[in-house]
Write a protein that holds these residues in place. Structure first.
Motif, short mmCIF file in Angstrom:
data_model
loop_
_atom_site.label_atom_id
_atom_site.label_comp_id
_atom_site.label_asym_id
_atom_site.label_seq_id
_atom_site.Cartn_x
_atom_site.Cartn_y
_atom_site.Cartn_z
N HIS A 1 -21.94 1.19 1.11
CA HIS A 1 -23.13 1.08 0.25
C HIS A 1 -23.58 -0.37 0.10
O HIS A 1 -24.55 -0.65 -0.59
N ASP B 1 -2.06 -7.89 -7.69
CA ASP B 1 -3.41 -8.31 -7.33
C ASP B 1 -3.51 -9.78 -6.92
O ASP B 1 -4.13 -10.09 -5.90
N PHE C 1 -17.41 -1.41 3.16
CA PHE C 1 -18.03 -0.71 2.05
C PHE C 1 -19.44 -0.29 2.46
O PHE C 1 -20.34 -1.10 2.59
N ASN D 1 -13.03 0.41 7.36
CA ASN D 1 -13.15 0.53 5.90
C ASN D 1 -14.11 -0.48 5.29
O ASN D 1 -13.84 -1.03 4.21
N VAL E 1 -13.37 -11.00 -7.92
CA VAL E 1 -11.93 -11.26 -8.04
C VAL E 1 -11.67 -12.76 -8.19
O VAL E 1 -10.97 -13.19 -9.10
N ARG F 1 -2.01 -9.96 -3.46
CA ARG F 1 -2.81 -9.33 -2.40
C ARG F 1 -4.01 -10.17 -2.01
O ARG F 1 -4.51 -10.07 -0.89
N ARG F 2 -4.50 -11.01 -2.94
CA ARG F 2 -5.62 -11.89 -2.59
C ARG F 2 -5.23 -12.85 -1.48
O ARG F 2 -6.08 -13.35 -0.76
N GLU G 1 -8.36 1.57 -0.58
CA GLU G 1 -7.30 0.72 -0.02
C GLU G 1 -7.85 -0.65 0.36
O GLU G 1 -7.23 -1.68 0.08
N ALA G 2 -9.02 -0.66 1.02
CA ALA G 2 -9.61 -1.95 1.41
C ALA G 2 -9.89 -2.80 0.19
O ALA G 2 -9.62 -4.00 0.18
N ALA G 3 -10.42 -2.18 -0.86
CA ALA G 3 -10.73 -2.92 -2.08
C ALA G 3 -9.45 -3.48 -2.71
O ALA G 3 -9.40 -4.63 -3.15
N ARG G 4 -8.40 -2.65 -2.73
CA ARG G 4 -7.15 -3.10 -3.33
C ARG G 4 -6.53 -4.25 -2.52
O ARG G 4 -5.97 -5.18 -3.09
N THR G 5 -6.64 -4.19 -1.18
CA THR G 5 -6.04 -5.26 -0.38
C THR G 5 -6.83 -6.57 -0.55
O THR G 5 -6.31 -7.64 -0.23
N LEU G 6 -8.07 -6.49 -1.04
CA LEU G 6 -8.82 -7.72 -1.33
C LEU G 6 -8.45 -8.26 -2.70
O LEU G 6 -9.04 -9.24 -3.16
N GLY G 7 -7.51 -7.61 -3.36
CA GLY G 7 -7.03 -8.11 -4.65
C GLY G 7 -7.76 -7.54 -5.85
O GLY G 7 -7.58 -8.01 -6.97
N MET G 8 -8.61 -6.50 -5.62
CA MET G 8 -9.29 -5.91 -6.78
C MET G 8 -8.32 -5.01 -7.54
O MET G 8 -7.63 -4.20 -6.93
N PRO G 9 -8.27 -5.15 -8.87
CA PRO G 9 -7.50 -4.19 -9.66
C PRO G 9 -8.11 -2.80 -9.52
O PRO G 9 -9.29 -2.67 -9.16
N LYS H 1 -10.42 7.56 1.52
CA LYS H 1 -9.34 6.86 0.83
C LYS H 1 -9.28 5.39 1.24
O LYS H 1 -8.89 4.53 0.46
N GLY H 2 -9.68 5.11 2.49
CA GLY H 2 -9.64 3.74 2.99
C GLY H 2 -10.50 2.77 2.19
O GLY H 2 -10.24 1.57 2.17
N GLN H 3 -11.55 3.28 1.54
CA GLN H 3 -12.42 2.42 0.74
C GLN H 3 -11.64 1.80 -0.42
O GLN H 3 -11.74 0.61 -0.68
N PHE I 1 -8.01 -2.74 8.95
CA PHE I 1 -7.61 -1.36 9.18
C PHE I 1 -8.14 -0.82 10.49
O PHE I 1 -9.15 -1.31 11.01
N ILE J 1 -16.70 -0.18 -5.96
CA ILE J 1 -16.67 0.36 -4.60
C ILE J 1 -16.74 1.89 -4.57
O ILE J 1 -17.60 2.46 -3.91
N LEU K 1 0.85 -1.19 0.00
CA LEU K 1 0.00 0.00 0.00
C LEU K 1 0.89 1.24 0.00
O LEU K 1 0.50 2.30 -0.47
#
Lengths: 256, 275
Positions: free
Chosen positions: A94, A76, A92, A90, A108, A79-80, B174-182, B170-172, A86, B190, A53
């Motif tokens: 919505h 990617d 989501f 964080n 993914v 990271r999976r 980051e969280a998505a990226r750490t789950l492996g989303m491009p 910004k954390g949204q 955090f 997200i 990060l």
């Protein structure tokens, strides 16, 4: 045993500010390592370098056998395999709790909805929130949100979990719920790198405690040694301040 | 009853409640007086003959609904969809780390925010056909309107959407990226859905502005089948030498905007549940 994380000569600067000044650290597979230290010591930055990060200024990091600092490394897929929790949860906002847990699995990992929901419900059950699948994050307490965040990471089947001060934003009475989930995870053999201010958790659960200050590692070792009989003066001062905050002398107050 | 003001020692003849009541009575009296003055001094007969002739109004139906209202809706929808897509792309370009993208997006936004919509429509209607004589904009007038109004709307929307994206923590991402989303997937799944929720109110203004801008369709030379509300009404106005069509047109525009406000209110309530 193989190594989950190998950090060598890690430097990180933000502009003129040197946050990490040469870190060497290895985390073995199955090991639980707690990183403690005063704020601004670079703990979080160190953790955020492990899944890139933050991009290190210098040095190398091998995470789960892959050199993540290699510019050609495919981030990617790697990271999976690395979960991250955090301080600010964080989640989501919505999406419902269930969708928070399934969206990455489906988008993914390409799991079909049925399988993703089954995995999600298993993990919600694991953190004791099976009944909250349909709720939105805003309707949960901080402790519940953080447990959902942990379940979200676990749904991806990670081999390594990174925790960035997971209980620092919680009301005191909710901290225990989250720590219990983390301890169960450690008992099950998960490799964990945890930045925390919870000394009791570090003492009970960690295999090793790392004390950082000023961007470097001051000392590390078994929890009983580092927390019980620290060899360095800086560690002693920090622990005294954290563990006995009401007993500071006037001289210590000035020496902030 | 009299009270003594503690601070000044002066005697006041009214209590606080009595003063408030007096002020309110004066306000209402003035308001009613103004309304009555207008009602009794205006020449209602002439106004009615000029603006409210039932026979003229009746003669406008069903034409003012089909095709005029439907065409206004079609022009608006086309322009909004085109503007939303282009505006989102421009917003992402302005937030890009690639400097060239930022420059291109900024230049586009500055240019199209500054140009009058009429000029843009004229360029779309006559400039593009001159530049590419062998090709046509698909959809005829509908395509030209979507393109012309949409290009201007995109410039405004891009800034709104950019603000919305920046308002998502910004954390949204980051969280998505750490789950492996491009990056792209994380933005689509997200960040952008949450940004759109934030920008619902300004986007509503944008749709309403677009609805009224469709009245500029006349520059493209519309025919009887693709006439919209304003053109239709002004044709009737010229034919009957009477202003009633303007009033009817105004009411038909309200038929679009008032339900739209209701729909948006519903959407906001639904979004609020998730906050």
């Amino acid at each position: 045993m193989s190594d989950a994380v190998v950090i060598s000569d890690l430097h990180k600067s933000f502009g003129p500010l040197d946050v990490l000044t040469g870190i060497d650290l290895t985390v073995e597979a199955g090991e639980v390592v707690c990183v403690i230290g005063p704020s601004g010591s670079g703990k979080s930055t160190l953790l955020r370098c492990v899944n890139l990060l933050e991009t290190p200024t210098r040095g190398r990091i091998h995470t789960l056998g892959v050199e993540i600092t290699d510019p050609d490394c495919e981030l990617d897929p790697l990271r999976r395999r690395i979960g991250m929790v955090f301080q600010q949860f964080n989640l989501f906002g919505h999406l419902t709790v269930l969708d928070n847990l399934t969206i990455a699995q489906r988008r993914v990992l390409r799991r079909p909805r049925g399988e993703a929901e089954r995995v999600a419900r298993e993990n919600l059950d694991r953190v004791g929130l099976a009944d909250k699948a349909g709720a939105y994050p805003a309707h949960l307490s901080g402790g519940q949100q953080q447990r959902v965040a942990i379940a979200r990471s676990l749904s991806m089947g990670p081999e390594l979990m990174l925790f960035d001060e997971p209980t620092s934003a919680l009301d005191p009475e909710l901290v225990g719920d989250v720590l219990t989930v983390m301890r169960d995870l450690a008992t099950e053999g998960m490799t964990m790198l945890v930045v925390t201010h919870e000394m009791a958790f570090a003492r009970e659960v960690a295999d090793r405690v790392v004390f950082m200050d000023g961007g470097g590692i001051v000392e590390q070792g078994a929890p009983a040694d580092v927390l019980g009989h620290p060899s360095q003066e800086r560690t002693r001062t920090f622990l005294h301040r954290v563990l006995e905050p009401t007993r500071l002398t006037d001289a210590e107050l000035d020496a902030t | 009853m009299t009270t003594v003001d503690e601070a000044t020692g002066r005697t006041r003849r009214l209590t606080r409640r009595q003063r408030q009541r007096l002020i309110r009575v004066v306000q209402y009296t003035v308001f009613v007086a103004v309304v009555l003055l207008i009602a009794f001094t205006a020449d209602w007969h002439t106004v009615q003959q000029g603006f409210f002739r039932p026979d003229v109004a009746r003669s406008m139906f069903p034409g003012v609904i089909v095709p005029a209202l439907l065409n206004t809706l079609a022009f608006t929808l086309g322009a909004f969809c085109f503007g939303l897509v282009l505006g989102t792309v421009l917003a992402l370009m302005r937030l890009s780390e690639v400097r060239v993208y930022r420059w291109v997006a900024t230049a586009y936004i500055e240019l199209f925010r500054g140009l009058p919509v009429l000029v843009v429509l004229f360029l779309v209607g006559y400039g593009i056909p001159n530049a590419f004589p062998d090709r046509e904009i698909p959809g005829g007038v509908y395509g030209q309107m979507a393109l012309g109004l949409g290009m201007t709307a995109a410039a405004y929307m891009a800034e709104t959407i950019r603000a919305g994206i920046l308002a998502v923590p910004k954390g949204q991402l980051e969280a998505a990226r750490t789950l492996g989303m491009p990056y792209g997937r994380a933005m689509v799944s997200i960040v952008i859905p949450q940004a759109f929720r934030i920008v619902i109110p300004p986007m509503t203004n944008q749709i309403i502005t677009l609805t009224k801008d469709t009245s500029l369709a006349y520059v493209l030379g519309v025919t009887a089948s693709n006439v919209e509300i304003t053109k239709f009404s002004s044709d009737v106005l010229n034919a009957r030498v009477n202003a009633t069509p303007l009033i009817v047109a105004a009411l038909v525009y309200l038929v679009i905007t008032l339900p739209l406000s209701q729909v948006v209110r519903r959407m906001e309530l639904r979004a609020a549940r998730a906050r």
